[in-house]
Design a protein around this motif. Structure first.
Motif, mmCIF file in Angstrom:
data_model
loop_
_atom_site.group_PDB
_atom_site.id
_atom_site.type_symbol
_atom_site.label_atom_id
_atom_site.label_comp_id
_atom_site.label_asym_id
_atom_site.label_seq_id
_atom_site.Cartn_x
_atom_site.Cartn_y
_atom_site.Cartn_z
ATOM 1 N N VAL A 121 -4.719 1.792 -2.490
ATOM 2 C CA VAL A 121 -5.640 1.843 -1.354
ATOM 3 C C VAL A 121 -5.835 0.435 -0.812
ATOM 4 O O VAL A 121 -6.009 -0.509 -1.573
ATOM 5 C CB VAL A 121 -7.011 2.416 -1.777
ATOM 6 N N ASP A 146 0.872 -1.172 0.000
ATOM 7 C CA ASP A 146 0.000 0.000 0.000
ATOM 8 C C ASP A 146 0.907 1.220 0.000
ATOM 9 O O ASP A 146 1.487 1.583 1.026
ATOM 10 C CB ASP A 146 -0.914 -0.010 1.226
ATOM 11 N N SER A 194 0.297 4.391 -0.243
ATOM 12 C CA SER A 194 -0.135 5.619 0.419
ATOM 13 C C SER A 194 0.278 5.660 1.886
ATOM 14 O O SER A 194 0.457 6.737 2.444
ATOM 15 C CB SER A 194 -1.650 5.792 0.290
ATOM 16 N N SER A 254 -5.455 2.097 4.644
ATOM 17 C CA SER A 254 -5.444 3.504 4.253
ATOM 18 C C SER A 254 -6.808 4.031 3.815
ATOM 19 O O SER A 254 -6.973 5.238 3.693
ATOM 20 C CB SER A 254 -4.443 3.721 3.117
ATOM 21 N N HIS A 255 -7.773 3.165 3.580
ATOM 22 C CA HIS A 255 -9.083 3.632 3.124
ATOM 23 C C HIS A 255 -9.822 4.320 4.269
ATOM 24 O O HIS A 255 -9.848 3.816 5.390
ATOM 25 C CB HIS A 255 -9.910 2.447 2.614
#
Length: 82
Positions: free
Chosen positions: A49, A16, A18, A53-54
């Motif tokens: 995502v 991920d 992000s 991180s969502h």
């Protein structure tokens, strides 16, 4: 059953990007990139995502307060009793 028709199932490291976090899960995804995690080499796949991180899963989701059709109906006719 026919042999050699099923894709190879293996542990894959999803990155991920992000939040710079890795998730190792079983998958049939095929990729040429690899990454070493905890002394083991896994196939590597970058994602933007994940559940780490969502906003829905992290609790940072903002909820729009738009009234839908049912809410508008209840506001207009909900207090009328027959």
């Amino acid at each position: 059953m026919n042999k050699d028709i099923h894709p190879k199932y293996q542990q894959v490291a999803f990155h991920d990007t992000s939040v710079d976090s890795y998730i190792v899960v079983g998958s049939t995804l095929q990729t040429d990139k690899t990454v070493e995690l905890n002394g083991k080499v896994y196939p590597y796949f970058a994602i933007e995502v994940s559940s780490k991180s969502h906003p829905f899963y992290t609790g940072k989701e903002s909820i729009a307060t738009q009234d839908g059709r049912v809410a508008k109906f209840n506001n207009r006719f909900g207090s009328i009793k027959s």
